[in-house]
Scaffold this motif. Structure first.
Motif, PDB file in Angstrom:
ATOM      1  N   LEU A  81      43.142  18.476   5.151  1.00 34.82           N
ATOM      2  CA  LEU A  81      42.002  19.130   5.785  1.00 34.82           C
ATOM      3  C   LEU A  81      41.944  20.550   5.236  1.00 34.82           C
ATOM      4  CD1 LEU A  81      39.714  18.722   7.879  1.00 34.82           C
ATOM      5  CD2 LEU A  81      41.186  19.919   9.524  1.00 34.82           C
ATOM      6  N   GLN A  82      41.027  20.771   4.305  1.00 36.60           N
ATOM      7  CA  GLN A  82      40.814  22.107   3.763  1.00 36.60           C
ATOM      8  C   GLN A  82      39.940  22.878   4.728  1.00 36.60           C
ATOM      9  OE1 GLN A  82      42.014  23.663   0.827  1.00 36.60           O
ATOM     10  NE2 GLN A  82      41.146  25.428   1.911  1.00 36.60           N
ATOM     11  N   MET A  83      40.461  23.968   5.229  1.00 35.10           N
ATOM     12  CA  MET A  83      39.757  24.757   6.223  1.00 35.10           C
ATOM     13  C   MET A  83      39.321  26.060   5.579  1.00 35.10           C
ATOM     14  SD  MET A  83      42.717  24.145   9.100  1.00 35.10           S
ATOM     15  CE  MET A  83      41.774  24.481  10.568  1.00 35.10           C
ATOM     16  N   ASN A  84      38.043  26.344   5.588  1.00 39.64           N
ATOM     17  CA  ASN A  84      37.506  27.569   5.016  1.00 39.64           C
ATOM     18  C   ASN A  84      36.775  28.378   6.087  1.00 39.64           C
ATOM     19  OD1 ASN A  84      38.372  26.841   2.381  1.00 39.64           O
ATOM     20  ND2 ASN A  84      36.523  25.609   2.112  1.00 39.64           N
ATOM     21  N   SER A  85      36.639  29.661   5.823  1.00 35.90           N
ATOM     22  CA  SER A  85      35.884  30.546   6.722  1.00 35.90           C
ATOM     23  C   SER A  85      36.351  30.395   8.165  1.00 35.90           C
ATOM     24  CB  SER A  85      34.384  30.245   6.622  1.00 35.90           C
ATOM     25  OG  SER A  85      33.931  30.371   5.300  1.00 35.90           O
ATOM     26  N   LEU A  86      37.653  30.458   8.360  1.00 38.06           N
ATOM     27  CA  LEU A  86      38.191  30.252   9.693  1.00 38.06           C
ATOM     28  C   LEU A  86      37.730  31.315  10.673  1.00 38.06           C
ATOM     29  CD1 LEU A  86      41.860  28.993   9.258  1.00 38.06           C
ATOM     30  CD2 LEU A  86      39.883  27.752  10.112  1.00 38.06           C
ATOM     31  N   LYS A  87      37.541  30.894  11.908  1.00 36.64           N
ATOM     32  CA  LYS A  87      37.131  31.774  12.994  1.00 36.64           C
ATOM     33  C   LYS A  87      38.212  31.759  14.071  1.00 36.64           C
ATOM     34  CE  LYS A  87      32.386  30.156  12.284  1.00 36.64           C
ATOM     35  NZ  LYS A  87      31.210  29.510  12.934  1.00 36.64           N
ATOM     36  N   PRO A  88      38.296  32.800  14.891  1.00 36.13           N
ATOM     37  CA  PRO A  88      39.297  32.782  15.973  1.00 36.13           C
ATOM     38  C   PRO A  88      39.179  31.550  16.867  1.00 36.13           C
ATOM     39  CG  PRO A  88      38.439  34.982  15.694  1.00 36.13           C
ATOM     40  CD  PRO A  88      37.624  34.100  14.790  1.00 36.13           C
ATOM     41  N   GLU A  89      37.975  31.047  17.046  1.00 34.09           N
ATOM     42  CA  GLU A  89      37.803  29.865  17.900  1.00 34.09           C
ATOM     43  C   GLU A  89      38.318  28.583  17.264  1.00 34.09           C
ATOM     44  OE1 GLU A  89      35.445  32.089  17.035  1.00 34.09           O
ATOM     45  OE2 GLU A  89      33.487  31.104  16.716  1.00 34.09           O
ATOM     46  N   ASP A  90      38.738  28.645  16.005  1.00 34.55           N
ATOM     47  CA  ASP A  90      39.385  27.496  15.371  1.00 34.55           C
ATOM     48  C   ASP A  90      40.863  27.428  15.707  1.00 34.55           C
ATOM     49  OD1 ASP A  90      37.369  28.129  12.486  1.00 34.55           O
ATOM     50  OD2 ASP A  90      37.110  26.490  13.938  1.00 34.55           O
ATOM     51  N   THR A  91      41.373  28.440  16.402  1.00 30.57           N
ATOM     52  CA  THR A  91      42.773  28.436  16.797  1.00 30.57           C
ATOM     53  C   THR A  91      43.058  27.227  17.673  1.00 30.57           C
ATOM     54  OG1 THR A  91      43.038  30.829  16.680  1.00 30.57           O
ATOM     55  CG2 THR A  91      44.530  29.650  18.142  1.00 30.57           C
ATOM     56  N   ALA A  92      44.059  26.439  17.274  1.00 32.63           N
ATOM     57  CA  ALA A  92      44.394  25.212  18.011  1.00 32.63           C
ATOM     58  C   ALA A  92      45.585  24.546  17.350  1.00 32.63           C
ATOM     59  CB  ALA A  92      43.216  24.241  18.018  1.00 32.63           C
ATOM     60  N   VAL A  93      46.140  23.574  18.043  1.00 34.89           N
ATOM     61  CA  VAL A  93      47.063  22.633  17.411  1.00 34.89           C
ATOM     62  C   VAL A  93      46.208  21.520  16.822  1.00 34.89           C
ATOM     63  CG1 VAL A  93      48.952  21.019  17.754  1.00 34.89           C
ATOM     64  CG2 VAL A  93      48.909  23.168  19.037  1.00 34.89           C
ATOM     65  N   TYR A  94      46.391  21.255  15.544  1.00 37.41           N
ATOM     66  CA  TYR A  94      45.616  20.221  14.858  1.00 37.41           C
ATOM     67  C   TYR A  94      46.480  18.973  14.717  1.00 37.41           C
ATOM     68  CZ  TYR A  94      41.865  23.447  13.930  1.00 37.41           C
ATOM     69  OH  TYR A  94      40.817  24.310  14.091  1.00 37.41           O
ATOM     70  N   TYR A  95      45.922  17.860  15.202  1.00 37.15           N
ATOM     71  CA  TYR A  95      46.626  16.590  15.195  1.00 37.15           C
ATOM     72  C   TYR A  95      46.006  15.637  14.181  1.00 37.15           C
ATOM     73  CZ  TYR A  95      48.575  18.098  19.666  1.00 37.15           C
ATOM     74  OH  TYR A  95      49.213  18.787  20.664  1.00 37.15           O
ATOM     75  N   CYS A  96      46.854  14.954  13.460  1.00 38.77           N
ATOM     76  CA  CYS A  96      46.434  13.893  12.559  1.00 38.77           C
ATOM     77  C   CYS A  96      46.583  12.569  13.303  1.00 38.77           C
ATOM     78  CB  CYS A  96      47.328  13.916  11.319  1.00 38.77           C
ATOM     79  SG  CYS A  96      47.057  12.574  10.174  1.00 38.77           S
ATOM     80  N   ALA A  97      45.658  11.646  13.059  1.00 37.77           N
ATOM     81  CA  ALA A  97      45.704  10.354  13.735  1.00 37.77           C
ATOM     82  C   ALA A  97      45.233   9.271  12.787  1.00 37.77           C
ATOM     83  CB  ALA A  97      44.836  10.383  14.985  1.00 37.77           C
ATOM     84  N   ALA A  98      45.651   8.040  13.076  1.00 40.67           N
ATOM     85  CA  ALA A  98      45.266   6.896  12.247  1.00 40.67           C
ATOM     86  C   ALA A  98      44.957   5.701  13.131  1.00 40.67           C
ATOM     87  CB  ALA A  98      46.388   6.541  11.268  1.00 40.67           C
ATOM     88  N   GLY A  99      44.024   4.897  12.671  1.00 42.72           N
ATOM     89  CA  GLY A  99      43.681   3.700  13.413  1.00 42.72           C
ATOM     90  C   GLY A  99      43.058   2.663  12.509  1.00 42.72           C
ATOM     91  N   SER A 100      42.937   1.439  13.026  1.00 39.88           N
ATOM     92  CA  SER A 100      42.311   0.354  12.270  1.00 39.88           C
ATOM     93  C   SER A 100      41.339  -0.440  13.125  1.00 39.88           C
ATOM     94  CB  SER A 100      43.393  -0.588  11.719  1.00 39.88           C
ATOM     95  OG  SER A 100      44.139  -1.160  12.784  1.00 39.88           O
ATOM     96  N   ASN A 101      41.203  -0.069  14.392  1.00 42.71           N
ATOM     97  CA  ASN A 101      40.306  -0.773  15.302  1.00 42.71           C
ATOM     98  C   ASN A 101      39.307   0.250  15.847  1.00 42.71           C
ATOM     99  OD1 ASN A 101      39.187  -2.741  16.964  1.00 42.71           O
ATOM    100  ND2 ASN A 101      40.667  -2.390  18.604  1.00 42.71           N
ATOM    101  N   TRP A 102      38.275   0.507  15.071  1.00 44.57           N
ATOM    102  CA  TRP A 102      37.290   1.551  15.387  1.00 44.57           C
ATOM    103  C   TRP A 102      36.719   1.371  16.792  1.00 44.57           C
ATOM    104  CZ3 TRP A 102      36.194   5.988  13.145  1.00 44.57           C
ATOM    105  CH2 TRP A 102      35.044   6.663  13.561  1.00 44.57           C
ATOM    106  N   PRO A 103      36.628   2.448  17.576  1.00 47.27           N
ATOM    107  CA  PRO A 103      36.889   3.850  17.245  1.00 47.27           C
ATOM    108  C   PRO A 103      38.250   4.356  17.744  1.00 47.27           C
ATOM    109  CG  PRO A 103      35.639   3.777  19.245  1.00 47.27           C
ATOM    110  CD  PRO A 103      35.913   2.338  18.863  1.00 47.27           C
ATOM    111  N   GLU A 104      39.173   3.426  17.961  1.00 49.17           N
ATOM    112  CA  GLU A 104      40.458   3.841  18.516  1.00 49.17           C
ATOM    113  C   GLU A 104      41.373   4.398  17.435  1.00 49.17           C
ATOM    114  OE1 GLU A 104      40.454   0.260  21.834  1.00 49.17           O
ATOM    115  OE2 GLU A 104      41.985   0.343  20.264  1.00 49.17           O
TER     116      GLU A 104
END
Length: 118
Positions: A81-104
């Motif tokens: 995840l290339q993040m550009n032009s970051l703003k203070p409101e982008d502050t967070a813990v970013y989680y990666c997730a995977a699935g095969s049964n949309w949208p879960e």
């Protein structure tokens, strides 16, 4: 055993451009999609971006579209995840997730903290 390991977070100045990585293992990958999420007020997690592992489909939340870019390296089993032009409101813990049964999303990483200073 499926593992998703995020990296690349940290303290960034507003306007910065960090790149998050999510290294995946234990998945069959075919038919899977992978996404990035972050907590949001009133929600457990807010969708940030999504990519299809075997095809070319991607999607973004309105709040990050044209600033963030999701991509994949199939040889490294890694999503970025290339993040550009970051703003203070982008502050967070970013989680990666995977699935095969949309949208879960069945599998989740531990998260990587991104803190944007103004």
């Amino acid at each position: 055993q499926v593992q998703l390991v995020e990296s690349g977070g940290g303290l960034v100045q507003a306007g910065g451009s960090p790149r998050l990585s999510c290294a995946a293992s234990g998945l069959t990958f075919s038919g899977y999609y992978m996404g990035w999420f972050r907590p949001a007020p009133g929600k457990e997690r807010e969708f940030v971006s999504w990519i299809c592992w075997t095809g070319g489909g991607t999607d973004y939340a309105d709040s990050v579209e044209r600033r963030f870019t999701i991509s994949k390296d199939k040889a490294r089993y890694t999503v970025y995840l290339q993040m550009n032009s970051l703003k203070p409101e982008d502050t967070a813990v970013y989680y990666c997730a995977a699935g095969s049964n949309w949208p879960e999303y069945k599998y989740w990483g531990q998260g990587t903290q991104v803190t944007v200073s103004s």
